[in-house]
Design an enzyme around this catalytic site. Structure first.
Site, mmCIF file in Angstrom:
data_model
loop_
_atom_site.group_PDB
_atom_site.id
_atom_site.type_symbol
_atom_site.label_atom_id
_atom_site.label_comp_id
_atom_site.label_asym_id
_atom_site.label_seq_id
_atom_site.Cartn_x
_atom_site.Cartn_y
_atom_site.Cartn_z
ATOM 1 N N GLU A 1 -29.009 -70.330 -62.425
ATOM 2 C CA GLU A 1 -30.005 -71.332 -62.832
ATOM 3 C C GLU A 1 -30.133 -72.457 -61.802
ATOM 4 O O GLU A 1 -31.241 -72.885 -61.480
ATOM 5 C CB GLU A 1 -29.575 -71.913 -64.193
ATOM 6 C CG GLU A 1 -30.567 -72.851 -64.824
ATOM 7 C CD GLU A 1 -31.808 -72.158 -65.357
ATOM 8 O OE1 GLU A 1 -32.792 -72.870 -65.604
ATOM 9 O OE2 GLU A 1 -31.810 -70.925 -65.497
ATOM 10 N N ASP A 2 -28.985 -72.930 -61.279
ATOM 11 C CA ASP A 2 -29.002 -74.168 -60.483
ATOM 12 C C ASP A 2 -28.793 -73.988 -58.986
ATOM 13 O O ASP A 2 -28.790 -74.969 -58.245
ATOM 14 C CB ASP A 2 -27.912 -75.130 -61.015
ATOM 15 C CG ASP A 2 -28.191 -75.571 -62.441
ATOM 16 O OD1 ASP A 2 -29.342 -75.432 -62.881
ATOM 17 O OD2 ASP A 2 -27.261 -76.049 -63.114
#
Length: 728
Positions: free
Chosen positions: A92-93
């Site tokens: 996600e990051d």
């Protein structure tokens, strides 16, 4: 060994180990050295990936995945889950892909991380439809690997523990989401400890002032009860020692949110809720549980009807324990839970405890939290397929997330668990959808009972089915299980469509007949052309729109004629006046799309007319009803109707009875109506005049002749002044 711990009112556990070495040391207690090294490798990989990223509190971002893994290690989860916890925000990051994780740590870990990443994108504060769609994704992710939700719950728990750094609006939004979705999921998966912490932390963030006041009041009240608690504890301990039982006696926690919910829902004061003592006795075997129960029942008298055996009949989430309530000192109730060490672990960690107790070659037991969780997720998928839309699905899931079970028996002695308030219809759908769809009656403990009667634990339920029967829309008013609700809706939706298609075709045929034509005179090409012109997908969709009242049969018939006779002028097929149209015959068994108006209550023998109404099909009115006269301004929506000769069903009609007031007169009236082979559907009384009552009756009759007979019987009652048929 006897141990007593006082009631604990702290909310939020201490943070897990803050370094990877400390975590690795605790993991060595139950994982192999190779597995511990894999978890450490995942940590260093995550540390590198998140380099330069900080949390809102200013700490390096990697402290969050480390804390999440620490929470899962307290539940003694497997190495793959812990690796996924370390890596859960990497996709996600950061720029790292699922493929990269798969190559580094294997496919199962990559799948887990991918599943958690998808859940992280869920934003429950968004519009209802989006929230519901995202919840469906959660169900699918859980079905693939149930560990996905465990990592997600641990992730949410650490976020809740560190919620203080968030702005107030975001804090309340996350807290509400936790209380509405994540706490019930933890409960459904049997994870008591996480649920309690979710509820208390969520409550403190949503209502900080209420939480502080209740917490202070509990502290004050607890101080007053210290002596009594010690006396009860010593009495229980001495009793167990005398009988030679080894046990831990633990004061049960009362958590803030539970107290607040009881005060709000049961309208009780804090004093009433706190006026009981609660203890848990943890022993070594199931046999000892029942022996200890005998001891405490000999020590204090049990409260009748308060004993529950969740060992023999576990709760839906796998929870097992013996529960009893005793009359203590000065009659103050004492709640006791008795369970084994394994049951204690299962009660606190639920499905997560499965990984602690399972062996690689052994399948989970049928009653284990793991098996029951899988069964629940499977039910979610079934509901998802049946639900008409995502909002209906999430409504069903929310119903399913708040169970308070009753346990009933099938005629063969099998146990079925259902939520509190469940009826025989819920039971029928729990057995099988087909049984639910065709049930017509039920026996509860061998006596005939209404399908709407709420079931009680211990009852034996037998469902009576009839081939060709179908669900009643009224069932939706009393069923409580998601499976029954979605099953009834699914069937009725399909049934409604089938009826709409049949009615629409019939109406189109009648419209063509009034123009001296017939549907059989048209070729498939003409119908296909009409379908294309009207923008519908198939001929059945066209008939369905006519049947639902969304398209007018006479205008559609006119379009069909024009398509066939394109060369002819418009004037040659002028729309006939409604009076010349051929009447459609009403049998009273047409289904959902022929409705009888509540303003005039038409019955066989009345002159009737149909008004096409959007989404309702044809609404049948009496010809002289003022509503139908007003609606006839749109002649294309008027359908001439006539009654069939062989009608065999009851129709509702309203009577207005004026009579002098007498004791028991309503009972006399009801007896007269029932004696005329009619049923009373509704009764209401007006008392404007001190001497005269006006009673409105809605009764079921077969025809005007039957109605006349009933009215004659009512007029013969001496107290009756006047009987009239009511039309609004």
């Amino acid at each position: 060994m006897h141990q007593y711990s006082f009631f604990n009112y702290s909310h939020g556990k201490p943070e897990p180990a803050q370094s990877i070495d400390a975590l690795a040391e605790s993991l060595a207690n139950y994982l192999t050295p190779a597995q511990v090294n894999q978890v450490k490798r995942a940590y260093y990989y995550a540390e590198q990936a998140h380099e330069g990223q900080n949390r809102r509190s200013g700490e390096p971002y990697v402290t969050h995945p480390l804390a999440v893994a620490g929470i899962l290690s307290e539940m003694r989860l497997d190495a793959q889950s812990l690796m996924a916890a370390m890596l859960h925000d990497v996709i996600e990051d950061t720029a790292i892909s699922k493929q990269d994780l798969s190559e580094q740590f294997g496919e199962p870990v990559a799948e887990l991380v991918d599943g958690v990443s998808k859940l992280t994108r869920i934003e429950f504060q968004s519009k209802a439809e989006q929230q519901a769609e995202n919840f469906q994704k959660m169900a699918l992710a859980m079905a693939k690997d149930i560990r996905v939700i465990l990592v997600k719950l641990a992730d949410r728990l650490h976020n809740m523990r560190t919620l203080g750094v968030m702005p107030p609006v975001k804090r309340r939004r996350i807290a509400r989401e936790t209380l509405e979705i994540y706490a019930p999921i933890a409960q459904r998966l049997g994870m008591h400890n996480i649920r309690v912490e979710f509820e208390d932390l969520g409550f403190q963030s949503m209502h900080p002032m209420r939480a502080r006041r209740i917490s202070r009041a509990i502290g004050t009240r607890f101080g007053d009860r210290h002596k009594s608690i010690n006396m009860i504890r010593e009495a229980i301990e001495n009793c167990l020692i005398e009988e030679g039982h080894k046990a831990h006696v633990i004061g049960r926690e009362k958590h803030l949110f539970s107290i607040y919910s009881k005060m709000r829902n049961k309208r009780k004061s804090l004093k009433e809720i706190m006026d009981l003592y609660a203890f848990r006795i943890v022993v070594d075997s199931v046999d000892t549980c029942y022996r200890v129960l005998g001891c405490v029942h000999a020590l204090y008298k049990p409260v009748p009807g308060q004993f529950k055996d969740y060992i023999a009949i576990p709760k839906a989430n796998g929870y097992q324990s013996l529960h009893t309530v005793l009359f203590g000192l000065q009659g103050v109730p004492i709640e006791i839970q008795i369970r084994t060490t394994e049951m204690e672990e299962m009660a606190n960690n639920g499905i997560a405890a499965h990984w602690l107790y399972k062996s690689s070659e052994q399948e989970p037991k049928r009653n284990s939290s793991h098996a029951r969780a899988r069964q629940w997720v499977q039910g979610l998928l079934e509901m998802q397929q049946r639900a008409g839309d995502s909002l209906e699905f999430i409504e069903n899931v929310k119903i399913d997330l708040f169970p308070d079970e009753v346990y009933v028996f099938t005629p063969r002695g099998d146990i079925m668990e259902l939520p509190a308030g469940a009826t025989a219809v819920d039971f029928a759908y729990a057995v099988h959808s087909d049984i639910g769809n065709t049930c017509v009656a039920c026996r509860i403990n061998r006596r005939l009972a209404p399908l709407s009667e709420p079931l009680q634990s211990g009852q034996t339920v037998e469902v009576i089915t009839t081939p060709g029967a179908q669900p009643n829309p009224a069932w939706l008013h009393f069923v409580v299980t998601a499976k029954a609700r979605s099953g009834i809706r699914h069937y009725l939706k399909h049934q409604r469509r089938a009826e709409a298609v049949a009615l629409g075709r019939r109406m189109l045929e009648r419209a063509l007949a009034s123009m001296d034509d017939n549907l059989e005179n048209f070729e498939d090409a003409h119908l296909a052309q009409l379908v294309e012109t009207t923008g519908t997908q198939t001929a059945d969709s066209l008939y369905e729109q006519i049947g639902l009242g969304n398209r007018v049969a006479y205008l559609t018939a006119r379009q069909l004629l024009n398509l066939r006779d394109e060369g002819e002028s418009d004037g040659e097929h002028s729309l006939p006046a409604p009076i010349n149209r051929q009447a459609m015959v009403i049998h009273g068994t047409e289904g959902f799309l022929v409705n009888f108006a509540r303003c005039c209550y038409p019955i066989p023998g009345d002159h009737i007319v149909g008004i096409v109404s959007s989404e309702k099909g044809v609404v049948v009115h009496c010809e002289n009803c003022h509503n139908s006269i007003e609606l006839r301004n749109e002649p294309e929506r008027v359908v001439p109707l006539s009654w069939a000769d062989d009608i065999d069903r009851d129709f509702s009609v309203e009577l207005k009875v004026e009579l002098t007031k007498q004791r028991g007169i309503i009972a006399v009236l009801a007896t007269r109506v029932n004696g005329a082979d009619a049923s009373i559907e509704k009764i209401s009384v007006e008392d404007e005049n001190p001497k005269i009552s006006t009673i409105h009756l809605v009764i079921g009759v077969r025809s005007r002749v039957h109605l006349a007979s009933i009215m004659r019987r009512i007029r013969n009652i001496p107290a009756v002044i006047k009987v009239t048929r009511e039309r609004h």
